[in-house]
Design a protein around this motif. Structure first.
Motif, short mmCIF file in Angstrom:
data_model
loop_
_atom_site.label_atom_id
_atom_site.label_comp_id
_atom_site.label_asym_id
_atom_site.label_seq_id
_atom_site.Cartn_x
_atom_site.Cartn_y
_atom_site.Cartn_z
N SER A 164 0.85 -1.19 0.00
CA SER A 164 0.00 0.00 0.00
C SER A 164 0.88 1.25 0.00
N LEU A 165 0.26 2.39 -0.30
CA LEU A 165 1.01 3.65 -0.37
C LEU A 165 1.23 4.25 1.01
N THR A 166 2.42 4.76 1.24
CA THR A 166 2.70 5.55 2.45
C THR A 166 2.16 6.97 2.20
N PRO A 167 2.15 7.84 3.22
CA PRO A 167 1.76 9.24 2.96
C PRO A 167 2.62 9.87 1.85
N LEU A 168 3.92 9.56 1.83
CA LEU A 168 4.80 10.05 0.77
C LEU A 168 4.36 9.51 -0.59
N GLY A 169 3.96 8.25 -0.63
CA GLY A 169 3.46 7.64 -1.86
C GLY A 169 2.18 8.30 -2.35
N LYS A 170 1.31 8.64 -1.40
CA LYS A 170 0.05 9.31 -1.77
C LYS A 170 0.31 10.70 -2.34
N LYS A 171 1.33 11.37 -1.80
CA LYS A 171 1.70 12.69 -2.34
C LYS A 171 2.28 12.56 -3.74
N LEU A 172 2.97 11.44 -3.99
CA LEU A 172 3.49 11.18 -5.34
C LEU A 172 2.33 11.04 -6.33
N ILE A 173 1.26 10.38 -5.90
CA ILE A 173 0.08 10.22 -6.76
C ILE A 173 -0.46 11.59 -7.19
N ASP A 174 -0.50 12.54 -6.25
CA ASP A 174 -0.96 13.91 -6.60
C ASP A 174 -0.10 14.51 -7.72
N VAL A 175 1.22 14.31 -7.60
CA VAL A 175 2.13 14.84 -8.62
C VAL A 175 1.91 14.11 -9.95
N LEU A 176 1.69 12.80 -9.88
CA LEU A 176 1.48 12.02 -11.11
C LEU A 176 0.20 12.44 -11.82
N TRP A 177 -0.80 12.86 -11.04
CA TRP A 177 -2.01 13.40 -11.67
C TRP A 177 -1.70 14.67 -12.46
N LYS A 178 -0.85 15.53 -11.90
CA LYS A 178 -0.44 16.75 -12.60
C LYS A 178 0.30 16.39 -13.90
N LEU A 179 1.15 15.38 -13.80
CA LEU A 179 1.91 14.93 -14.97
C LEU A 179 0.96 14.30 -16.00
N ASN A 180 -0.04 13.61 -15.52
CA ASN A 180 -1.06 13.02 -16.39
C ASN A 180 -1.82 14.13 -17.14
N ASP A 181 -2.17 15.19 -16.44
CA ASP A 181 -2.85 16.33 -17.08
C ASP A 181 -1.97 16.94 -18.17
N TRP A 182 -0.68 17.07 -17.84
CA TRP A 182 0.25 17.61 -18.82
C TRP A 182 0.39 16.66 -20.00
N GLY A 183 0.37 15.34 -19.75
CA GLY A 183 0.40 14.34 -20.82
C GLY A 183 -0.78 14.49 -21.76
N ASN A 184 -1.93 14.86 -21.22
CA ASN A 184 -3.11 15.12 -22.06
C ASN A 184 -2.88 16.29 -23.01
N LEU A 185 -2.27 17.36 -22.49
CA LEU A 185 -1.92 18.52 -23.33
C LEU A 185 -0.94 18.12 -24.42
N LEU A 186 0.04 17.31 -24.03
CA LEU A 186 1.05 16.84 -24.98
C LEU A 186 0.40 16.01 -26.08
N LEU A 187 -0.52 15.14 -25.72
CA LEU A 187 -1.25 14.33 -26.69
C LEU A 187 -2.04 15.20 -27.65
N GLU A 188 -2.65 16.26 -27.13
CA GLU A 188 -3.42 17.18 -27.97
C GLU A 188 -2.54 17.86 -29.01
N THR A 189 -1.35 18.32 -28.58
CA THR A 189 -0.46 18.99 -29.53
C THR A 189 0.05 18.00 -30.58
N LYS A 190 0.20 16.72 -30.18
CA LYS A 190 0.66 15.69 -31.11
C LYS A 190 -0.37 15.40 -32.19
N LYS A 191 -1.65 15.55 -31.81
CA LYS A 191 -2.74 15.23 -32.74
C LYS A 191 -2.92 16.28 -33.82
N ILE A 192 -2.48 17.51 -33.50
CA ILE A 192 -2.67 18.61 -34.47
C ILE A 192 -1.80 18.38 -35.71
#
Lengths: 112, 112
Positions: free
Chosen positions: A84-112
């Motif tokens: 299971s995730l430690t508190p530090l691991g849970k905070k990493l998940i928050d950062v990974l969500w931000k990176l996931n959002d950025w990945g969506n932007l990257l995918l959009e620019t790739k599609k153009i």
């Protein structure tokens, strides 16, 4: 691994330290799946089709050593192991969500 | 079962896509330094001591191809080349700051 850690500590760049901690081949998918409720290695093996058991265990051990995951062993037959995730691991998940959002932007620019 | 596995593998995960875009050996230091005002490859070579010119150019080209950097060539003697962040690149910097913060937490747990 020991040498790698030492080099990073000499520089003490938190960003580089963070990147190194999560850059193992399957670490992000592992952490992501544990966050989604997959606690047992057998479940992860079904989900991440390309990873083998030995590599999975190695990555899990490193994530435990880095304080991102907690390993619990249950004295049952057959023996059961859960992660299971430690508190530090849970905070990493928050950062990974931000990176996931950025990945969506990257995918959009790739599609153009 | 076969179909299900294939869909998982083929599914484009924005997070995986993001990680792949920034996981080249020097990409994060490059993007970070450009954000700090280093525009020219010669400046980056002085700052990132272990990288050689060929590898640096390769990484810069990939970052341009991914829409993270813009390359400007000035028709001067000697020719001048400058790199800057696109809006997508600037958003990546925001995410890297979050990862940097998390790296600080990781460093703290390592010190205990």
């Amino acid at each position: 691994m020991k040498t790698k850690e030492r080099t990073i500590e000499e520089k003490i760049c938190p960003l580089e330290f963070a990147v190194n901690a999560i850059s193992g081949k399957w670490k992000i998918p592992i952490v992501w799946r544990i966050n989604e409720g997959e606690k047992r290695p057998s479940e992860m093996l079904r989900g991440i089709t390309k990873v083998d058991r030995r590599v999975l265990n190695q990555q899990l051990n490193e994530l435990v050593a880095d304080g991102i995951l907690i390993k619990e062993s249950f004295n049952e037959l057959p023996p059961r192991v859960e992660y299971s995730l430690t508190p530090l691991g849970k905070k990493l998940i928050d950062v990974l969500w931000k990176l996931n959002d950025w990945g969506n932007l990257l995918l959009e620019t790739k599609k153009i």
